[in-house]
Design an enzyme around this catalytic site. Structure first.
Site, PDB file in Angstrom:
ATOM      1  N   LYS A 135      -0.487   4.414  -1.398  1.00  0.00           N
ATOM      2  CA  LYS A 135      -1.542   5.178  -0.716  1.00  0.00           C
ATOM      3  C   LYS A 135      -1.018   6.489  -0.139  1.00  0.00           C
ATOM      4  O   LYS A 135      -1.802   7.354   0.238  1.00  0.00           O
ATOM      5  CB  LYS A 135      -2.204   4.343   0.381  1.00  0.00           C
ATOM      6  CG  LYS A 135      -3.186   3.345  -0.179  1.00  0.00           C
ATOM      7  CD  LYS A 135      -3.978   2.680   0.914  1.00  0.00           C
ATOM      8  CE  LYS A 135      -5.029   1.754   0.320  1.00  0.00           C
ATOM      9  NZ  LYS A 135      -5.760   1.033   1.363  1.00  0.00           N
ATOM     10  N   HIS A 167      -4.490  -5.862  -5.942  1.00  0.00           N
ATOM     11  CA  HIS A 167      -5.910  -5.653  -6.267  1.00  0.00           C
ATOM     12  C   HIS A 167      -6.289  -6.260  -7.614  1.00  0.00           C
ATOM     13  O   HIS A 167      -7.396  -6.042  -8.109  1.00  0.00           O
ATOM     14  CB  HIS A 167      -6.263  -4.168  -6.241  1.00  0.00           C
ATOM     15  CG  HIS A 167      -6.385  -3.626  -4.852  1.00  0.00           C
ATOM     16  ND1 HIS A 167      -7.388  -4.002  -3.990  1.00  0.00           N
ATOM     17  CD2 HIS A 167      -5.610  -2.754  -4.162  1.00  0.00           C
ATOM     18  CE1 HIS A 167      -7.240  -3.372  -2.833  1.00  0.00           C
ATOM     19  NE2 HIS A 167      -6.156  -2.615  -2.912  1.00  0.00           N
ATOM     20  N   HIS A 177      -3.355   3.614  -6.534  1.00  0.00           N
ATOM     21  CA  HIS A 177      -2.317   3.338  -5.533  1.00  0.00           C
ATOM     22  C   HIS A 177      -1.449   2.117  -5.850  1.00  0.00           C
ATOM     23  O   HIS A 177      -0.249   2.166  -5.577  1.00  0.00           O
ATOM     24  CB  HIS A 177      -2.883   3.329  -4.101  1.00  0.00           C
ATOM     25  CG  HIS A 177      -3.451   2.031  -3.646  1.00  0.00           C
ATOM     26  ND1 HIS A 177      -4.774   1.698  -3.810  1.00  0.00           N
ATOM     27  CD2 HIS A 177      -2.872   0.989  -3.005  1.00  0.00           C
ATOM     28  CE1 HIS A 177      -4.989   0.514  -3.295  1.00  0.00           C
ATOM     29  NE2 HIS A 177      -3.849   0.055  -2.798  1.00  0.00           N
ATOM     30  N   ASP A 197       0.809  -1.230   0.000  1.00  0.00           N
ATOM     31  CA  ASP A 197       0.000   0.000   0.000  1.00  0.00           C
ATOM     32  C   ASP A 197       0.837   1.273   0.000  1.00  0.00           C
ATOM     33  O   ASP A 197       0.318   2.362   0.251  1.00  0.00           O
ATOM     34  CB  ASP A 197      -0.943   0.020   1.203  1.00  0.00           C
ATOM     35  CG  ASP A 197      -2.230  -0.731   0.955  1.00  0.00           C
ATOM     36  OD1 ASP A 197      -2.548  -1.017  -0.216  1.00  0.00           O
ATOM     37  OD2 ASP A 197      -2.939  -1.039   1.941  1.00  0.00           O
TER      38      ASP A 197
END
Length: 175
Positions: free
Chosen positions: A74, A124, A99, A71
């Protein structure tokens, strides 16, 4: 490297890389009160899944590295979106969907992390191609990327979020 004084150049070992990955996790998770230790938990779940599958990592950070750093992108997402206690609109979702690409762009140029950059950036993606940011399908996703994606989903579902309660596991909430 040529400008470094003789004897001052130090090559990172696996323990150093583990500490750097953990620092990435601390930095990105500190961005939002809802992600407290999300990245480290993803790393732990990814390592446990790999062990359960009988996989022997090439290095100690094979699954922890992408778990801790997945992440990192992010950092480029505004908190007003990350912490929104309601459904995101289409523009906000477009920002969120960037992200993983940002994670790849941050990690890939760093030689030590280039090996885990792809695994981290695929968290993802979905086997049927409906994921983001590239819409990759099963044949394009390495097993390590799949492990990190499963670990991320499990951790996210079993953690409190601003828009829903944590899902229980075996009758209890995992923290």
């Amino acid at each position: 490297m040529d400008l470094e004084p003789s004897g001052q150049i130090r090559t990172s070992d696996d323990a150093d890389v583990d500490r750097i990955a953990a620092a990435f996790a601390d930095i990105v998770d500190a961005k939002s009160p809802y992600t407290g230790s999300h990245s480290k938990r993803v790393a732990d779940v990814a390592e446990a899944l790999a062990a359960r599958l009988g996989l022997r990592p090439r290095r100690s950070w094979t699954y922890a590295g992408p778990g801790c750093s997945h992440d990192l992108g992010k950092l480029g997402v505004p908190n007003v979106i990350l912490d929104k206690p309601a459904r995101l609109d289409s523009h906000e979702m477009d920002v969120i969907r960037r992200h993983p690409e940002l994670t790849l762009r941050i990690l890939q140029p760093v030689p030590t992390f280039s090996a885990v950059a792809e695994l981290a950036a695929c968290h993802h993606e979905r086997l049927d191609g409906t994921g983001y940011f590239r819409g990759l399908t099963a044949p394009e996703l390495a097993l390590g990327a799949r492990i990190v994606a499963v670990a991320d989903v499990f951790e996210a579902l079993t953690a409190e979020r601003p828009y829903r309660a944590a899902m229980p596991v075996d009758g209890r909430v995992v923290r």
